[in-house]
Structure formats: structure tokens, C-alpha cells
Scaffold this active site. Structure first.
Site, short mmCIF file in Angstrom:
data_model
loop_
_atom_site.label_atom_id
_atom_site.label_comp_id
_atom_site.label_asym_id
_atom_site.label_seq_id
_atom_site.Cartn_x
_atom_site.Cartn_y
_atom_site.Cartn_z
N GLY A 172 -4.69 5.73 6.21
CA GLY A 172 -4.54 5.11 7.37
C GLY A 172 -5.32 3.88 7.69
O GLY A 172 -4.68 2.66 8.30
N GLU A 173 -6.55 3.82 7.54
CA GLU A 173 -7.33 2.70 8.03
C GLU A 173 -6.92 1.34 7.27
O GLU A 173 -6.91 0.45 7.65
CB GLU A 173 -8.94 2.78 7.57
CG GLU A 173 -9.28 3.88 8.22
CD GLU A 173 -9.51 5.31 7.38
OE1 GLU A 173 -10.49 5.09 6.47
OE2 GLU A 173 -8.78 6.07 7.33
N CYS A 231 13.92 10.87 5.11
CA CYS A 231 14.12 10.35 6.43
C CYS A 231 15.27 10.76 7.08
O CYS A 231 15.64 11.09 8.20
CB CYS A 231 13.63 9.18 6.49
SG CYS A 231 14.54 7.85 5.24
N GLU A 278 11.41 15.95 14.45
CA GLU A 278 11.76 15.81 13.18
C GLU A 278 10.96 17.11 12.38
O GLU A 278 9.77 17.54 12.85
CB GLU A 278 10.93 14.57 12.39
CG GLU A 278 11.51 14.29 11.01
CD GLU A 278 10.68 12.91 10.43
OE1 GLU A 278 9.55 12.69 10.57
OE2 GLU A 278 11.71 12.25 10.13
N GLU A 307 10.77 1.22 9.96
CA GLU A 307 11.56 2.21 9.50
C GLU A 307 10.90 3.66 9.82
O GLU A 307 10.09 4.02 9.22
CB GLU A 307 12.08 2.21 7.84
CG GLU A 307 12.82 0.89 7.32
CD GLU A 307 14.02 0.56 7.57
OE1 GLU A 307 14.84 1.67 8.35
OE2 GLU A 307 14.61 -0.30 7.79
N GLY A 337 -3.98 0.93 5.79
CA GLY A 337 -2.69 0.70 6.48
C GLY A 337 -2.92 -0.48 7.83
O GLY A 337 -2.14 -1.23 7.92
N GLY A 358 -5.18 3.42 -0.43
CA GLY A 358 -5.81 3.62 1.01
C GLY A 358 -5.06 4.63 1.81
O GLY A 358 -3.75 4.65 1.68
N LYS A 401 0.78 -1.24 0.02
CA LYS A 401 0.02 -0.18 0.00
C LYS A 401 0.72 1.26 -0.10
O LYS A 401 1.57 1.35 0.85
CB LYS A 401 -0.87 0.16 1.08
CG LYS A 401 -1.98 1.28 1.26
CD LYS A 401 -2.41 1.63 2.70
CE LYS A 401 -1.81 2.68 3.33
NZ LYS A 401 -1.44 3.99 2.79
#
Ligand code: NAD
Length: 488
Positions: free
Chosen positions: A204-205, A282, A380, A245, A207, A202, A173
Site C-alpha cells: 500500500g505505501e 470484480c 462485496e 475501477e 501505491g 510494493g 505496481k
């Protein structure tokens, strides 16, 4: 341009039946496509397809999987222009950077095609003369990949390539901000048995549903610390394998032994490390610790270089920095800058919109005098922002570098071998770059200490992330062992 908005489930292209995702071009703020998320039933179907495909894929010798993975690499290279344009449309970063990403993906598939051919375990010394002991490394089964938007294809590849090479099947995803480039690579997997790779869309849901899905044996996640923690909890609750990660706050240390020319080079390297992909890497360098003797020269060179950069349309060849990915990301980075300035910091460059009325443009920022407690030095930022702090010596620089709960990467500029080796040994980070900011090498592990991650991608470590070790004790004799009953 028509975009591929269909999911890939069990070898079939199909429109997502779940919530609709609008994909914005961050340079124009236009909605360029609408993608249907996978419904719960579609996610189940993807997991079923991956489950059905796993035995035959796992059973295929690595030497036979290798040419298929090389074909994927070749197919990706052939789509470089299309994929680069799509990524730039979704993320807003310069086309050159997007084209580079496609090549890195192809190279990673080529790398794992061959690495996975060289071993699936090892032979170990037995504990009895009649025994033969081997360690066999087997695929986990179905791997669920959840990736962020900042390098959508590369971070997908760092999971999918080793997972496939190790004999797993995949349900992947992309981020809701960048589904188009991922859905556009469905055809590069058409040489694989149906269901080996499934691509769903998709937010967050979806995921979370992947992380929770009982049919998914291993979750490979890249994203923020907060989400990664949730994924880790979901995995732990059902003892699924997991690789995380997560975010970083990478330090960049400049020593006073590198000479005048070295300081100028370290300033340019630092600017690139802070601003690449508009600082949305990152391993972006987010805090600079510069020894006092070279501090003024370093700051002056950094500001001069920053002022020379071209901020503009990411489709123009001369553009160094495009917009940030979204209004939310821009707002978050700018809020940290404004908070630092309110706390007494001096903004020496950047902070504006580079004259653009539309688009999430943020001119790269250089600051000095940032208070030690400011979020800009502790949390961050994920934007093109370089706070530069003077330090009196390497002890202080390393103490600052190690002073946070992040540990993804760290950069050091020095010509002093002792200092370099000391940093390699003492800085608590998964990647330590001496005089070579932010490079990747498929052959070496990538990942984080502390809150920045659990597990590693790339290298042989990144292959092992997708394999379970089994120890087989083989005795060539059938005999009664002296340590059995009776004891007396
Ligand atoms: P994010 O955590 O918001 O989202 C990452 C992915 O997780 C997306 O696909 C998202 O849809 C999904 N997701 C969201 N909520 C979820 C949930 N509850 N369960 C499962 N999945 C969920 O991160 P982002 O904003 O997309 O990406 C930026 C972050 O990623 C930064 O913190 C950056 O440092 C990090 N990052 C880390 C690495 C690394 O290798 N360590 C590389 C790139 C980016």
C-alpha cells in the site's frame, strides 16, 4: 522454479531495496519467493526514467508504435505456460483460467496497437469561415498503474496497453500478493526504449507513493472501493488525472420466461459467474434474484451443479475451483456466510474445506433465505458464494439490482426482448450482460457506476482515459475581430 524477483527501472533489472514481500502459494501455504519492494529512491528513479522516455515515445507516430505493441503481444503468447503457472502459483486458480488470462492480455495489446492508429482527435466545424478547428488528443505523460491480485496481468494490460498506445510511458505496481507474474513480463517490454515501461513492487505505501508522486501525471487504479477513494483523494489534491475501477456486488436476474432448459442453463451460467476464480472477480455475480415461478427449479439446479464441481489442486486439469488467494480473503467471505446463517439463512451447499488441511480452500456456497440486511446481500463478498433470493417480478428484481451503491456489472436471463431492453435501460451498471454472463470484449468499455468506478477501461473510451483533449483554433487570416475593443 527460480522466480524473477527483480524490478524493471529505466530498462535495468534491479532488486528492490525496500521492505520484503513474501509471496505465498495459496494452495500449499508455502512461501514461494521473496520480493524486495521499491524503495522511495527506486520509485523516484522509475518516475525519472519514465519522464525521460516520454517525449520520444509520445513523438513516435502511432503507426510505428503499433508493431512494437504487436511484438509485446507475441512475446506474451510465447510465455503463456510460464505466466499461467506463475499466476496459478500466486493466486491458486486453475491453470486453464490463468492461461486464458495471458491470451486476453496479448489480444488487448493487439487491439490497442491498431485502434490507436485510427485517430488522434477530430476536425470540428469552425466558428468563422477563415478558421480551421481541430481537436488533438495527446498523451498525459507518465501513467502510474496500480493493480490488484485477482487478474494481475489482465488488469495491468488494460492500463499499460492503451496508455502506451496513446503515447504515455508507465510506472506499474502489482499487488503485494502477486508480484511474480508482473515482474516476469519485464522482458516482453525489452523492445521498447528504456524507461518506457517500469515495473516496481510494493504494498500500500508504494501505491500511495505512486498516487502522490508529482512526476506521475495520471493514475490508473483497480482495487477496492476504500483504496480507490484514497487514490482519488490523492489525485484530486494535486489535480492529477485518475481512472478508478473498484469493487462490485453484481446482481444476476433470472426471469420466468426462459423455459425449463433455460433455467438449467442459467443455473450453470450463474454458478460459473459466481465461482470463476473462486468468486474473486470484480464482476462476480454475488446476489441472485430469481422469479418465484422458477425459483425452486433454479435453486435445485444450482445446488446440483455446485455439488458436481471439482475443488482441488489448481494444477490438475480436472479442477474447477482452486483455493482462495489468502487466509484473509477466505475468512472474510466465510464470515459473511456464517453471519447470514446466524441470521436465518439456509446453507444448501459448500462452506467446508473440501478435505484439504492446507490451502485456503472454500467449497462454493449456495444459500437461500438470506436476510435482506445481511452483508452477504449488501457488501462485496469476493468469494465463491451464491445467495439466491426469490422475486415476484422484474420491477422488484430491478429495484434490488439498483438498491446498492455499487454498479459494476449485472446479468439477466430472459428470452423476452422487452424485458431485456428494459434491463439494459434501467439497470445502473457499467456492463449489462443478457444471457451471456461475465464476458469481456476489448472493443467495449468496462467500468463502474456509483462506487464501482470513475472512468472506463477498454474500447476507445479506454484509450481516451490516457489522452488529454486539446482544441486548436486556427485562423488563416490575421485581422482585427469585430468583437474586440472598443465596444463603443
Ligand atoms: P486493494 O484495494 O486492497 O489493492 C489494490 C492495489 O492498491 C494493490 O496494488 C495495493 O497494493 C494498492 N494499494 C493499497 N493501499 C493503497 C493506497 N493507500 N494507495 C494506493 N495504492 C494502494 O484491492 P485488492 O484486494 O488487491 O483487490 C480486490 C478488489 O479489487 C476488490 O474490491 C475488487 O472488486 C476490485 N477489483 C475491481 C476491478 C474493476 O475493474 N472494477 C477489477 C478487479 C478487482
Amino acid at each position: 522454479m527460480g522466480h524473477e524477483t527483480r524490478l524493471l527501472i529505466g530498462g535495468e533489472s534491479t532488486f528492490g531495496q525496500g521492505a520484503e514481500i513474501e509471496v505465498e502459494n495459496p494452495a500449499t501455504e508455502e512461501i514461494v519467493a521473496t520480493v524486495g519492494s521499491a524503495s522511495g529512491e527506486q520509485l523516484d528513479a522509475a518516475v525519472r526514467a519514465a519522464t525521460a522516455a516520454k517525449a520520444s515515445w509520445a513523438g513516435m507516430p502511432a503507426v510505428d508504435r503499433a508493431p512494437l505493441l504487436h511484438e509485446i503481444a507475441t512475446a506474451l503468447r510465447a510465455k503463456t505456460d510460464e505466466l499461467a503457472l506463475l499466476m496459478t502459483t500466486e493466486i491458486g486458480r486453475p491453470l486453464t483460467e490463468s492461461a486464458d488470462e495471458v491470451e486476453w492480455c496479448a489480444a488487448c495489446f493487439d487491439y490497442y496497437a491498431e485502434v490507436a492508429r485510427s485517430e488522434i482527435g477530430r476536425v470540428i466545424p469552425p466558428i468563422e469561415a477563415s478558421q480551421f478547428s481541430v481537436v488533438v488528443k495527446e498523451p498525459h505523460g507518465v501513467v502510474g498503474c496500480i493493480v490488484p491480485w485477482n487478474f494481475p496481468l489482465l488488469l495491468l494490460t488494460w492500463k499499460v496497453a492503451p496508455a502506451l498506445a496513446a503515447g504515455n510511458t508507465v510506472v506499474a505496481k502489482p499487488s503485494e500478493l502477486t508480484p511474480l507474474s508482473t515482474l516476469a513480463i519485464a522482458d516482453v517490454f525489452s523492445n521498447l526504449p528504456a524507461g518506457t515501461v517500469n515495473l516496481v513492487a510494493g504494498a500500500g505505501e508504494t501505491g500511495a507513493a505512486i498516487a502522490d508522486h508529482p512526476g506521475i501525471d495520471c493514475i490508473a487504479f483497480t482495487g477496492s472501493v476504500a483504496t480507490g477513494r484514497n487514490v482519488g483523494i490523492a489525485a484530486a489534491s494535486r489535480n492529477a488525472r485518475v481512472n478508478l475501477e473498484m469493487g462490485g456486488k453484481d446482481p444476476f436476474i433470472v426471469c420466468d420466461d426462459i423455459g425449463t432448459e433455460g433455467v438449467e442453463i442459467a443455473a450453470r451460467g450463474g454458478a460459473w459467474a459466481a465461482y470463476l476464480n473462486a468468486g474473486q472477480v470484480c464482476t462476480s455475480s454475488e446476489r441472485f434474484y430469481v422469479m418465484e415461478d422458477v425459483f425452486d427449479q433454479y435453486v435445485a439446479a444450482f445446488v446440483e451443479h455446485t455439488d458436481s464441481l471439482v475443488i482441488g489442486d489448481p494444477l490438475e486439469a480436472a479442477t474447477d475451483l482452486g483455493p482462495m488467494v489468502s487466509a484473509a480473503q477466505r475468512g472474510k467471505a466465510l464470515a459473511q456466510v456464517e453471519d447470514a446463517v446466524a441470521g436465518g439463512a439456509e446453507l444448501l451447499a459448500g462452506g467446508g474445506r473440501a478435505g484439504f488441511e492446507k490451502g485456503h480452500y472454500l467449497e462454493p456456497c449456495v444459500l437461500t433465505g438470506v436476510h435482506f440486511d445481511a452483508d452477504l446481500l449488501r457488501e462485496e463478498t469476493f468469494g465463491p458464494v451464491a445467495p439466491i433470493v426469490p422475486v415476484k417480478d422484474l420491477d422488484e428484481a430491478i429495484a434490488f439490482a439498483n438498491g446498492l451503491d455499487f454498479g459494476l456489472g449485472a446479468n439477466i436471463y430472459t428470452r423476452d426482448l422487452k424485458r431485456a431492453i428494459r434491463c439494459v435501460k434501467e439497470v445502473r451498471a457499467g456492463s449489462v450482460w443478457i444471457n451471456d454472463p461475465l464476458t469481456d470484449n476489448d472493443a467495449g468499455p468496462f467500468g463502474g457506476f456509483k462506487n464501482s468506478g470513475i472512468g472506463r477501461e477498454l474500447g476507445t473510451e479506454g484509450l481516451d482515459a490516457f489522452r488529454e483533449a486539446k482544441h486548436a483554433h486556427i485562423d488563416t487570416e490575421i485581422e482585427i475581430k469585430e468583437w474586440w475593443y472598443p465596444y463603443g
